[in-house]
Design a protein around this motif. Sequence first.
Motif, mmCIF file in Angstrom:
data_model
loop_
_atom_site.group_PDB
_atom_site.id
_atom_site.type_symbol
_atom_site.label_atom_id
_atom_site.label_comp_id
_atom_site.label_asym_id
_atom_site.label_seq_id
_atom_site.Cartn_x
_atom_site.Cartn_y
_atom_site.Cartn_z
ATOM 1 N N ALA A 68 19.049 30.694 50.348
ATOM 2 C CA ALA A 68 18.546 29.793 51.392
ATOM 3 C C ALA A 68 19.514 29.688 52.564
ATOM 4 O O ALA A 68 19.188 29.081 53.581
ATOM 5 C CB ALA A 68 18.304 28.408 50.798
ATOM 6 N N GLY A 69 20.705 30.266 52.424
ATOM 7 C CA GLY A 69 21.691 30.156 53.494
ATOM 8 C C GLY A 69 22.407 28.819 53.483
ATOM 9 O O GLY A 69 23.069 28.451 54.450
ATOM 10 N N GLU A 70 22.282 28.079 52.387
ATOM 11 C CA GLU A 70 22.987 26.787 52.290
ATOM 12 C C GLU A 70 24.413 26.986 51.805
ATOM 13 O O GLU A 70 25.266 26.117 51.968
ATOM 14 C CB GLU A 70 22.244 25.857 51.310
ATOM 15 N N ARG A 71 24.652 28.098 51.132
ATOM 16 C CA ARG A 71 25.993 28.438 50.666
ATOM 17 C C ARG A 71 26.308 29.854 51.137
ATOM 18 O O ARG A 71 25.446 30.730 51.104
ATOM 19 C CB ARG A 71 26.062 28.399 49.137
ATOM 20 N N ILE A 72 27.560 30.039 51.548
ATOM 21 C CA ILE A 72 27.975 31.353 52.042
ATOM 22 C C ILE A 72 28.949 31.959 51.039
ATOM 23 O O ILE A 72 29.790 31.253 50.465
ATOM 24 C CB ILE A 72 28.623 31.217 53.439
ATOM 25 N N GLY A 73 28.817 33.275 50.833
ATOM 26 C CA GLY A 73 29.708 33.969 49.908
ATOM 27 C C GLY A 73 30.527 35.031 50.614
ATOM 28 O O GLY A 73 30.162 35.506 51.685
ATOM 29 N N CYS A 74 31.666 35.374 50.027
ATOM 30 C CA CYS A 74 32.432 36.529 50.503
ATOM 31 C C CYS A 74 32.855 37.344 49.294
ATOM 32 O O CYS A 74 32.599 36.953 48.145
ATOM 33 C CB CYS A 74 33.622 36.096 51.355
ATOM 34 N N PHE A 75 33.476 38.468 49.540
ATOM 35 C CA PHE A 75 33.753 39.442 48.482
ATOM 36 C C PHE A 75 35.170 39.951 48.694
ATOM 37 O O PHE A 75 35.447 40.615 49.702
ATOM 38 C CB PHE A 75 32.726 40.573 48.604
ATOM 39 N N GLY A 76 36.075 39.613 47.786
ATOM 40 C CA GLY A 76 37.478 39.962 47.972
ATOM 41 C C GLY A 76 37.926 41.111 47.092
ATOM 42 O O GLY A 76 38.168 40.926 45.892
ATOM 43 N N LEU A 77 37.991 42.299 47.689
ATOM 44 C CA LEU A 77 38.471 43.470 46.947
ATOM 45 C C LEU A 77 39.693 44.059 47.659
ATOM 46 O O LEU A 77 40.755 44.231 47.058
ATOM 47 C CB LEU A 77 37.350 44.521 46.831
ATOM 48 N N THR A 78 39.543 44.354 48.968
ATOM 49 C CA THR A 78 40.606 45.001 49.733
ATOM 50 C C THR A 78 41.849 44.106 49.822
ATOM 51 O O THR A 78 41.735 42.883 49.901
ATOM 52 C CB THR A 78 40.096 45.329 51.144
ATOM 53 N N GLU A 79 43.025 44.731 49.795
ATOM 54 C CA GLU A 79 44.285 43.995 49.932
ATOM 55 C C GLU A 79 45.102 44.619 51.066
ATOM 56 O O GLU A 79 44.802 45.722 51.510
ATOM 57 C CB GLU A 79 45.061 44.060 48.610
ATOM 58 N N PRO A 80 46.153 43.927 51.506
ATOM 59 C CA PRO A 80 46.960 44.485 52.596
ATOM 60 C C PRO A 80 47.454 45.898 52.278
ATOM 61 O O PRO A 80 47.506 46.756 53.154
ATOM 62 C CB PRO A 80 48.127 43.499 52.723
ATOM 63 N N ASP A 81 47.790 46.155 51.026
ATOM 64 C CA ASP A 81 48.319 47.471 50.659
ATOM 65 C C ASP A 81 47.374 48.254 49.763
ATOM 66 O O ASP A 81 47.782 49.205 49.097
ATOM 67 C CB ASP A 81 49.676 47.303 49.957
ATOM 68 N N SER A 82 46.120 47.850 49.724
ATOM 69 C CA SER A 82 45.179 48.506 48.823
ATOM 70 C C SER A 82 43.801 48.545 49.480
ATOM 71 O O SER A 82 43.054 47.573 49.445
ATOM 72 C CB SER A 82 45.140 47.725 47.498
ATOM 73 N N GLY A 124 43.598 28.243 28.600
ATOM 74 C CA GLY A 124 42.132 28.278 28.687
ATOM 75 C C GLY A 124 41.616 28.523 30.090
ATOM 76 O O GLY A 124 40.412 28.694 30.287
ATOM 77 N N ASP A 125 42.477 28.541 31.093
ATOM 78 C CA ASP A 125 42.060 28.833 32.467
ATOM 79 C C ASP A 125 42.584 30.201 32.886
ATOM 80 O O ASP A 125 43.343 30.842 32.174
ATOM 81 C CB ASP A 125 42.631 27.776 33.433
ATOM 82 N N TRP A 126 42.167 30.596 34.081
ATOM 83 C CA TRP A 126 42.727 31.803 34.701
ATOM 84 C C TRP A 126 43.615 31.371 35.862
ATOM 85 O O TRP A 126 43.277 30.434 36.591
ATOM 86 C CB TRP A 126 41.617 32.708 35.229
ATOM 87 N N ILE A 127 44.726 32.079 36.023
ATOM 88 C CA ILE A 127 45.582 31.826 37.177
ATOM 89 C C ILE A 127 45.562 33.087 38.049
ATOM 90 O O ILE A 127 45.931 34.176 37.590
ATOM 91 C CB ILE A 127 47.041 31.545 36.758
ATOM 92 N N LEU A 128 45.100 32.925 39.313
ATOM 93 C CA LEU A 128 45.026 34.066 40.236
ATOM 94 C C LEU A 128 46.203 34.032 41.209
ATOM 95 O O LEU A 128 46.532 32.973 41.758
ATOM 96 C CB LEU A 128 43.722 34.036 41.042
ATOM 97 N N ASP A 129 46.824 35.202 41.391
ATOM 98 C CA ASP A 129 47.914 35.342 42.362
ATOM 99 C C ASP A 129 47.722 36.630 43.133
ATOM 100 O O ASP A 129 47.524 37.694 42.527
ATOM 101 C CB ASP A 129 49.266 35.383 41.649
ATOM 102 N N GLY A 130 47.804 36.545 44.468
ATOM 103 C CA GLY A 130 47.703 37.757 45.277
ATOM 104 C C GLY A 130 47.043 37.461 46.607
ATOM 105 O O GLY A 130 46.721 36.321 46.936
ATOM 106 N N THR A 131 46.855 38.535 47.417
ATOM 107 C CA THR A 131 46.305 38.387 48.757
ATOM 108 C C THR A 131 45.198 39.414 48.966
ATOM 109 O O THR A 131 45.348 40.580 48.604
ATOM 110 C CB THR A 131 47.405 38.617 49.813
ATOM 111 N N LYS A 132 44.098 38.951 49.522
ATOM 112 C CA LYS A 132 42.995 39.848 49.889
ATOM 113 C C LYS A 132 42.913 39.903 51.409
ATOM 114 O O LYS A 132 43.185 38.905 52.091
ATOM 115 C CB LYS A 132 41.675 39.320 49.301
ATOM 116 N N MET A 133 42.536 41.059 51.941
ATOM 117 C CA MET A 133 42.612 41.266 53.396
ATOM 118 C C MET A 133 41.301 41.846 53.929
ATOM 119 O O MET A 133 40.626 42.567 53.219
ATOM 120 C CB MET A 133 43.777 42.229 53.661
ATOM 121 N N TRP A 134 41.009 41.550 55.181
ATOM 122 C CA TRP A 134 39.802 42.055 55.873
ATOM 123 C C TRP A 134 38.542 41.580 55.155
ATOM 124 O O TRP A 134 37.628 42.367 54.932
ATOM 125 C CB TRP A 134 39.820 43.588 55.960
#
Lengths: 251, 427
Positions: free
Chosen positions: B165-179, B195-205
């Motif tokens: 419906a366009g009420e929520r916007i999504g993005c897709f993080g794969l590319t990284e500064p060096d990848s 029991g949780d996940w911890i995410l560390d890193g940077t996504k670019m573009w």
Amino acid sequence: MNITVCIKQVPDPNQPYKLSGTRLDREAVQPVLDPGDEFGVEAGLKLAEAHGGEVTVLSMGPAKAMEAMRRALSMGAHKGILVSDEALAGADAQATAQVLAAAIKRNPFDLVIAGTESADGSTGAVPAMIAELLGVPQATFAKQLEVKEGTLTIHRQTQEGYDVVECALPAVLTVTSGVNEPRYPTFKGIMQAKNKPVEQLSAADLGLSVAASQQVAAVNPAPARGQGEIFEDDGTGAARIADFLKNAKVI
Amino acid sequence: MNSYENEARRSAPLVGERGERRTRGGRNLVGFPAVSTPTRNRADALDFLGVDALLSEEERMIRDTVRRFVRERVLPDAGGWFERGEFPRELVPELGKLGLLGMHIDGYGCAGASAVAYGLACMELEAGDTGVRSFVSVQGSLAMYSILRWGSEEHKREWLPPMAAGERIGCFGLTEPDSGSDPGSMRTTAKTSGGDWILDGTKMWITNGGIADVAVVWARAEDGIRGFLVPAGTPGFSARDIHGKMSLRASVTSELVFDGCRVPRDMMLPEARGLRGPLCCLDEARYGIAWGAAGAGRACYEAALAYAKERTQFGKPIASFQLTQRKLVEMLLATNRAALLALHVGRMKDEGRLAPEQVSLAKLANVRDALEVARSARSVLGANGISLEYPVIRHMNNLESVFTYEGTNEIHTLIIGQAITGLSAFQ
């Protein structure tokens, strides 16, 4: 509420028209749903959404007019009636009104909606004739409308502003392009349109044998605008312009 | 396939009852082609090969609806958005209402249209502006498709209807500064903790990054690449928009930073494991891009054709010069080929027999051709070619991004090379 919206397929009014004798050459220009009819369809859909009921789109035309009908159905109209008959080719306003009124009368109706005039013939006479044939009041040139407890109230557009006009339902209503903003068909609407019921009728199905009582004798282009009058302003320019406007009865 | 420019030139102002102009949202209302049937046996300058006749009535209606939407809602402002570097966020609910977001997904509030219909929509959108088409591609083919393909039933029910419906916007993080071309080298990690996940890193573009309500993020876990849904506002997750872009200016491009970002266990996409997870979503998006590029190229060709017929030098229209005619014809060849190619892969996709390397061919060929067309059109327009008054320089700059994103020209070349030789040049 049972609402019938009259629609017409016309040659795209944004392209130059071509004549075949005294009639429009409908093969030469891409056919479209008359842009003016989109306002009627939108008005019908809005009323049905607010009051419940169904919107039926009604058209008279060749088999190809089914495309315009599907366009109206893709906007959200519930069903269609297409009166298509070789014998009706060249029908004039009165014959058209007889056919449409006969088709409308087959089922109970609360409101008949049409544009103010078609983009091709532009007689603007058909809705009034339908109202007469159906024996119901007509409210025309609506730029705003409301239905409450069986009464239709419109703002009828005039040169100076608008009149407030009221009438009881059932009635015939014509809407101007200021009345609403027609919706875009949704993809779901487009995909559902081909499964919506469209009844195809001939003149005989309506028990009619109609013929045009008017013939178009000739078609002439509007006269080209003549040369304007050029005044050299020698200090009396303002007075001469005033005289000119006075003669033209503008002031 | 008629043009905006052509219709604009032909159109007389529509006058309604009593002389007022018929408008929609303050703009001229132009007739809606009920269907575009060829009426004569002569090639049309705007649909030279009669590709129109290969479409069903329903496909034409969808195409015409998007074309009209673009003419009324995109083209009047596209130059301004580009100049100001502004994404028209107000269009998002309208795109949703039409059914453009996740339009080839069945159920969950999506339109469930065919691959060809989706492609036609991409073509018309990108004939308007690549930024708008990119938004639709990322929302539908990357973010929504990831959730559809790899998410749990709960993920689908929670996210897909509001995204459609366009009420929520999504993005897709794969590319990284060096990848970039080598996503397997990604450094973003996902570690389990209590029991949780911890995410560390940077996504670019990341297209839509700064305006997204949810990010689909790919990270390296112990058992391979995994996908996660990270809602905006999750502590440890921030997005910074990238400025100074000379391309895709009507689009938000961002850097996503994950710094000890804790996400609940059930926010992992359960069905995706390994690079195949993100790559199969990229295939979906690349398919739409092959169509979109054909649209951008067509818009440039049509602008150049109209301009060349009207621009007079040495006492005659520049379209009468042989050098210009050659340019126009080369553009015509490329744009008609692109439309046919897009439609061909679209039919294959609907029949379920389209291979990823065939998508690569379509993306590579159509984007490369569109860029050539845009550059040639730019030269036909002379100095006007660099002005945002005309669509050409905007498309030309935008296509530089399209040339690189979703698999560079080089990577697609090597994918096809591997397919025909059986030898990988990059793995």
